[in-house]
Design a protein around this motif. Structure first.
Motif, PDB file in Angstrom:
ATOM      1  N   PHE A 167       0.836  -1.201   0.000  1.00  0.00           N
ATOM      2  CA  PHE A 167       0.000   0.000   0.000  1.00  0.00           C
ATOM      3  C   PHE A 167       0.871   1.252   0.000  1.00  0.00           C
ATOM      4  CE2 PHE A 167      -2.232   3.360   2.319  1.00  0.00           C
ATOM      5  CZ  PHE A 167      -3.344   3.510   1.504  1.00  0.00           C
ATOM      6  N   ILE A 168       1.906   1.253   0.836  1.00  0.00           N
ATOM      7  CA  ILE A 168       2.828   2.402   0.893  1.00  0.00           C
ATOM      8  C   ILE A 168       3.514   2.593  -0.453  1.00  0.00           C
ATOM      9  CG2 ILE A 168       4.988   3.220   1.925  1.00  0.00           C
ATOM     10  CD1 ILE A 168       4.026   1.851   4.547  1.00  0.00           C
ATOM     11  N   MET A 169       3.936   1.482  -1.070  1.00  0.00           N
ATOM     12  CA  MET A 169       4.617   1.568  -2.358  1.00  0.00           C
ATOM     13  C   MET A 169       3.691   2.154  -3.432  1.00  0.00           C
ATOM     14  SD  MET A 169       6.566  -1.402  -4.529  1.00  0.00           S
ATOM     15  CE  MET A 169       5.074  -2.232  -5.023  1.00  0.00           C
ATOM     16  N   HIS A 170       2.431   1.714  -3.445  1.00  0.00           N
ATOM     17  CA  HIS A 170       1.476   2.246  -4.424  1.00  0.00           C
ATOM     18  C   HIS A 170       1.226   3.742  -4.199  1.00  0.00           C
ATOM     19  CE1 HIS A 170       0.517  -1.360  -6.631  1.00  0.00           C
ATOM     20  NE2 HIS A 170       0.390  -2.018  -5.490  1.00  0.00           N
ATOM     21  N   GLU A 171       1.171   4.135  -2.935  1.00  0.00           N
ATOM     22  CA  GLU A 171       1.008   5.564  -2.639  1.00  0.00           C
ATOM     23  C   GLU A 171       2.207   6.359  -3.143  1.00  0.00           C
ATOM     24  OE1 GLU A 171      -1.586   7.334  -1.246  1.00  0.00           O
ATOM     25  OE2 GLU A 171      -2.662   5.466  -1.599  1.00  0.00           O
ATOM     26  N   GLN A 172       3.411   5.827  -2.954  1.00  0.00           N
ATOM     27  CA  GLN A 172       4.606   6.505  -3.447  1.00  0.00           C
ATOM     28  C   GLN A 172       4.607   6.590  -4.969  1.00  0.00           C
ATOM     29  OE1 GLN A 172       7.766   4.200  -1.686  1.00  0.00           O
ATOM     30  NE2 GLN A 172       7.908   5.561   0.100  1.00  0.00           N
ATOM     31  N   ILE A 173       4.165   5.534  -5.615  1.00  0.00           N
ATOM     32  CA  ILE A 173       4.080   5.544  -7.079  1.00  0.00           C
ATOM     33  C   ILE A 173       3.078   6.594  -7.532  1.00  0.00           C
ATOM     34  CG2 ILE A 173       3.326   4.202  -9.087  1.00  0.00           C
ATOM     35  CD1 ILE A 173       4.532   1.732  -7.665  1.00  0.00           C
ATOM     36  N   ASN A 174       1.939   6.669  -6.859  1.00  0.00           N
ATOM     37  CA  ASN A 174       0.921   7.664  -7.233  1.00  0.00           C
ATOM     38  C   ASN A 174       1.434   9.089  -7.065  1.00  0.00           C
ATOM     39  OD1 ASN A 174      -0.932   5.695  -7.900  1.00  0.00           O
ATOM     40  ND2 ASN A 174      -1.919   5.708  -5.902  1.00  0.00           N
ATOM     41  N   ARG A 175       2.332   9.308  -6.090  1.00  0.00           N
ATOM     42  CA  ARG A 175       2.907  10.642  -5.883  1.00  0.00           C
ATOM     43  C   ARG A 175       4.173  10.844  -6.706  1.00  0.00           C
ATOM     44  NH1 ARG A 175       1.759   9.364  -0.271  1.00  0.00           N
ATOM     45  NH2 ARG A 175       3.946   8.797  -0.059  1.00  0.00           N
ATOM     46  N   ASP A 176       4.502   9.874  -7.549  1.00  0.00           N
ATOM     47  CA  ASP A 176       5.682   9.915  -8.413  1.00  0.00           C
ATOM     48  C   ASP A 176       6.963  10.045  -7.595  1.00  0.00           C
ATOM     49  OD1 ASP A 176       6.746   9.654 -10.930  1.00  0.00           O
ATOM     50  OD2 ASP A 176       6.844  11.818 -11.278  1.00  0.00           O
ATOM     51  N   GLU A 177       7.026   9.285  -6.483  1.00  0.00           N
ATOM     52  CA  GLU A 177       8.204   9.270  -5.630  1.00  0.00           C
ATOM     53  C   GLU A 177       8.986   7.979  -5.852  1.00  0.00           C
ATOM     54  OE1 GLU A 177       6.764   9.602  -1.659  1.00  0.00           O
ATOM     55  OE2 GLU A 177       6.150  11.693  -1.891  1.00  0.00           O
ATOM     56  N   ASP A 178      10.231   7.959  -5.378  1.00  0.00           N
ATOM     57  CA  ASP A 178      11.076   6.783  -5.482  1.00  0.00           C
ATOM     58  C   ASP A 178      10.607   5.732  -4.475  1.00  0.00           C
ATOM     59  OD1 ASP A 178      13.139   5.073  -6.135  1.00  0.00           O
ATOM     60  OD2 ASP A 178      14.537   6.011  -4.724  1.00  0.00           O
ATOM     61  N   CYS A 179      10.344   4.530  -4.946  1.00  0.00           N
ATOM     62  CA  CYS A 179       9.832   3.475  -4.062  1.00  0.00           C
ATOM     63  C   CYS A 179      10.769   2.265  -4.025  1.00  0.00           C
ATOM     64  CB  CYS A 179       8.429   3.063  -4.493  1.00  0.00           C
ATOM     65  SG  CYS A 179       8.369   2.348  -6.134  1.00  0.00           S
ATOM     66  N   THR A 180      12.037   2.439  -4.401  1.00  0.00           N
ATOM     67  CA  THR A 180      12.946   1.291  -4.459  1.00  0.00           C
ATOM     68  C   THR A 180      13.189   0.664  -3.094  1.00  0.00           C
ATOM     69  OG1 THR A 180      14.819   2.819  -4.379  1.00  0.00           O
ATOM     70  CG2 THR A 180      14.162   2.018  -6.537  1.00  0.00           C
ATOM     71  N   PHE A 181      13.284   1.471  -2.042  1.00  0.00           N
ATOM     72  CA  PHE A 181      13.533   0.912  -0.714  1.00  0.00           C
ATOM     73  C   PHE A 181      12.394  -0.015  -0.287  1.00  0.00           C
ATOM     74  CE2 PHE A 181      13.025   1.068   3.914  1.00  0.00           C
ATOM     75  CZ  PHE A 181      14.238   0.504   4.296  1.00  0.00           C
ATOM     76  N   VAL A 182      11.159   0.456  -0.456  1.00  0.00           N
ATOM     77  CA  VAL A 182      10.001  -0.351  -0.056  1.00  0.00           C
ATOM     78  C   VAL A 182       9.900  -1.595  -0.929  1.00  0.00           C
ATOM     79  CG1 VAL A 182       7.500  -0.347   0.239  1.00  0.00           C
ATOM     80  CG2 VAL A 182       8.798   1.700   0.762  1.00  0.00           C
ATOM     81  N   ALA A 183      10.174  -1.448  -2.230  1.00  0.00           N
ATOM     82  CA  ALA A 183      10.113  -2.596  -3.132  1.00  0.00           C
ATOM     83  C   ALA A 183      11.152  -3.652  -2.747  1.00  0.00           C
ATOM     84  CB  ALA A 183      10.323  -2.141  -4.573  1.00  0.00           C
ATOM     85  N   GLU A 184      12.353  -3.206  -2.363  1.00  0.00           N
ATOM     86  CA  GLU A 184      13.382  -4.148  -1.924  1.00  0.00           C
ATOM     87  C   GLU A 184      12.964  -4.866  -0.646  1.00  0.00           C
ATOM     88  OE1 GLU A 184      16.880  -1.770  -1.572  1.00  0.00           O
ATOM     89  OE2 GLU A 184      17.293  -1.816  -3.728  1.00  0.00           O
ATOM     90  N   GLU A 185      12.329  -4.138   0.261  1.00  0.00           N
ATOM     91  CA  GLU A 185      11.854  -4.760   1.506  1.00  0.00           C
ATOM     92  C   GLU A 185      10.780  -5.805   1.213  1.00  0.00           C
ATOM     93  OE1 GLU A 185      13.111  -4.369   4.639  1.00  0.00           O
ATOM     94  OE2 GLU A 185      14.652  -3.280   3.529  1.00  0.00           O
ATOM     95  N   ILE A 186       9.906  -5.519   0.262  1.00  0.00           N
ATOM     96  CA  ILE A 186       8.867  -6.484  -0.114  1.00  0.00           C
ATOM     97  C   ILE A 186       9.516  -7.742  -0.692  1.00  0.00           C
ATOM     98  CG2 ILE A 186       6.943  -6.927  -1.702  1.00  0.00           C
ATOM     99  CD1 ILE A 186       6.136  -3.990  -1.323  1.00  0.00           C
ATOM    100  N   MET A 187      10.546  -7.554  -1.519  1.00  0.00           N
ATOM    101  CA  MET A 187      11.252  -8.709  -2.095  1.00  0.00           C
ATOM    102  C   MET A 187      11.901  -9.550  -0.990  1.00  0.00           C
ATOM    103  SD  MET A 187      10.781  -8.625  -5.337  1.00  0.00           S
ATOM    104  CE  MET A 187      12.088  -9.503  -6.132  1.00  0.00           C
ATOM    105  N   LYS A 188      12.464  -8.897   0.017  1.00  0.00           N
ATOM    106  CA  LYS A 188      13.063  -9.636   1.138  1.00  0.00           C
ATOM    107  C   LYS A 188      11.985 -10.403   1.896  1.00  0.00           C
ATOM    108  CE  LYS A 188      16.801  -6.322   1.880  1.00  0.00           C
ATOM    109  NZ  LYS A 188      17.296  -5.263   2.784  1.00  0.00           N
TER     110      LYS A 188
END
Length: 98
Positions: free
Chosen positions: A24-45
């Motif tokens: 949910f946080i990652m989608h919110e960051q995407i909607n605000r056109d922010e960098d979401c690599t940290f959250v995406a990496e955490e999801i992968m872990k």
């Protein structure tokens, strides 16, 4: 061994909730056109950890589904079912013969 299965199931439940919140946080960051690599990496872990837990759980012989209360919130309300109307064909008016 039964205690270990219960512990794994508890960890999987908590991990699923954390993953949903992170997505949910990652989608919110995407909607605000922010960098979401940290959250995406955490999801992968989290997915890697989840995979290991599921394999261990299966090895211990537990195949029952793990139920988690859904945190899914629909983005738009469901559409009502459409009422189908039979199509009518338009025909030219009939001429009267004299």
């Amino acid at each position: 061994m039964d205690n270990r299965i219960n512990e794994i199931r508890r960890i999987i439940r908590a991990l699923r909730v954390s993953m949903c919140e992170a997505e949910f946080i990652m989608h919110e960051q995407i909607n605000r056109d922010e960098d979401c690599t940290f959250v995406a990496e955490e999801i992968m872990k989290m997915r890697a950890v989840m995979s290991g837990l599921v394999q261990e759980r299966t090895r211990l012989g537990d195949n029952e589904p793990i139920l988690v209360h859904s945190l899914f919130i629909p983005r738009r309300p469901p559409t009502p079912p459409r009422i189908r109307v039979a199509k009518r064909r338009l025909e030219p008016p009939q001429r009267e013969r004299a």
